[in-house]
Motif scaffolding. Structure first.
Motif, PDB file in Angstrom:
ATOM      1  N   GLY A   3       0.813  -1.217   0.000  1.00 48.03           N
ATOM      2  CA  GLY A   3       0.000   0.000   0.000  1.00 48.03           C
ATOM      3  C   GLY A   3       0.843   1.262   0.000  1.00 48.03           C
ATOM      4  N   ILE A   4       1.925   1.250   0.781  1.00 46.53           N
ATOM      5  CA  ILE A   4       2.825   2.406   0.792  1.00 46.53           C
ATOM      6  C   ILE A   4       3.485   2.554  -0.574  1.00 46.53           C
ATOM      7  N   ALA A   5       3.871   1.434  -1.197  1.00 44.09           N
ATOM      8  CA  ALA A   5       4.494   1.494  -2.521  1.00 44.09           C
ATOM      9  C   ALA A   5       3.516   2.024  -3.563  1.00 44.09           C
ATOM     10  N   LEU A   6       2.243   1.665  -3.458  1.00 39.44           N
ATOM     11  CA  LEU A   6       1.246   2.154  -4.413  1.00 39.44           C
ATOM     12  C   LEU A   6       1.071   3.665  -4.331  1.00 39.44           C
ATOM     13  N   ALA A  25       4.066   9.033  -6.747  1.00 37.63           N
ATOM     14  CA  ALA A  25       4.475  10.361  -6.275  1.00 37.63           C
ATOM     15  C   ALA A  25       5.921  10.654  -6.656  1.00 37.63           C
ATOM     16  N   ILE A  26       6.794   9.670  -6.558  1.00 41.13           N
ATOM     17  CA  ILE A  26       8.200   9.850  -6.931  1.00 41.13           C
ATOM     18  C   ILE A  26       8.323  10.060  -8.440  1.00 41.13           C
ATOM     19  N   ILE A  27       7.547   9.329  -9.228  1.00 37.85           N
ATOM     20  CA  ILE A  27       7.587   9.495 -10.680  1.00 37.85           C
ATOM     21  C   ILE A  27       7.105  10.890 -11.077  1.00 37.85           C
ATOM     22  N   VAL A  28       6.026  11.357 -10.461  1.00 41.39           N
ATOM     23  CA  VAL A  28       5.520  12.701 -10.765  1.00 41.39           C
ATOM     24  C   VAL A  28       6.531  13.761 -10.335  1.00 41.39           C
ATOM     25  N   ALA A  29       7.126  13.612  -9.168  1.00 41.09           N
ATOM     26  CA  ALA A  29       8.124  14.593  -8.707  1.00 41.09           C
ATOM     27  C   ALA A  29       9.338  14.612  -9.632  1.00 41.09           C
ATOM     28  N   GLY A  30       9.787  13.453 -10.109  1.00 38.15           N
ATOM     29  CA  GLY A  30      10.903  13.404 -11.050  1.00 38.15           C
ATOM     30  C   GLY A  30      10.547  14.054 -12.368  1.00 38.15           C
ATOM     31  N   GLY A  31       9.336  13.845 -12.848  1.00 39.66           N
ATOM     32  CA  GLY A  31       8.897  14.483 -14.088  1.00 39.66           C
ATOM     33  C   GLY A  31       8.821  15.989 -13.963  1.00 39.66           C
ATOM     34  N   VAL A  32       8.289  16.465 -12.843  1.00 43.61           N
ATOM     35  CA  VAL A  32       8.225  17.910 -12.623  1.00 43.61           C
ATOM     36  C   VAL A  32       9.623  18.504 -12.522  1.00 43.61           C
ATOM     37  N   ALA A  33      10.523  17.831 -11.829  1.00 44.93           N
ATOM     38  CA  ALA A  33      11.895  18.331 -11.707  1.00 44.93           C
ATOM     39  C   ALA A  33      12.580  18.362 -13.066  1.00 44.93           C
TER      40      ALA A  33
END
Length: 118
Positions: free
Chosen positions: A42-45, A50-58
Motif C-alpha cells: 500500500g505504501i508502494a502504491l 508520487a516519486i515518478i511525478v516529482a521526477g517528471g516535474v523536476a
C-alpha cells in the motif's frame, strides 16, 4: 503435545504445549507477516507514483537550465570544450597555472602555543 524444559530460578520444570496452541501461534505469525506485506504494498502504491511525478516535474522545470557535472552535455552534443571522459588533473584544488583570485599571491601560517614566550 510438545514438551520442553523451562528453568525458573535455576530449577528445571517440564512444560507441555497443546497442538492447537502451536497452530494458533503459527497462524498469528502468518497473519502478522501478511499484514506487513499488505502495508508495504500500500505504501508502494502511493509512493512510487508520487516519486515518478516529482521526477517528471523536476525534469520539466530543469530542462532549460545549464547542466553541471563532469560529463555535462550541451544541447547539440558538444561537451563544453573538453573531451567527455577527460580527467581533471586539479579536481578539488586550485590550478597552479592560473593566477590567484583577488590578487592573493601567497600566504603563510604557523602554530601558536599558549605556552610560548613572547
Amino acid at each position: 503435545m510438545i514438551r520442553f524444559v523451562k528453568y525458573e530460578n535455576g530449577q528445571p520444570r517440564v512444560v507441555t504445549i497443546p497442538r492447537w496452541a502451536i497452530g494458533l501461534g503459527l497462524a498469528a505469525a502468518f497473519l502478522v507477516g501478511l499484514m506487513v506485506l499488505v502495508l508495504a504494498a500500500g505504501i508502494a502504491l502511493v509512493a512510487v507514483p508520487a516519486i515518478i511525478v516529482a521526477g517528471g516535474v523536476a525534469a520539466w522545470l530543469g530542462r532549460g537550465k545549464a547542466l553541471s557535472g563532469r560529463n555535462a552535455v550541451a544541447p547539440h552534443g558538444e561537451t563544453f570544450g573538453r573531451e567527455p571522459f577527460a580527467r581533471e588533473p586539479f579536481a578539488g584544488a586550485r590550478d597552479p597555472r592560473r593566477p590567484a583570485p583577488d590578487g592573493i599571491e601567497d600566504a603563510e601560517f604557523r602554530v601558536v602555543d599558549r605556552d610560548e614566550r613572547r
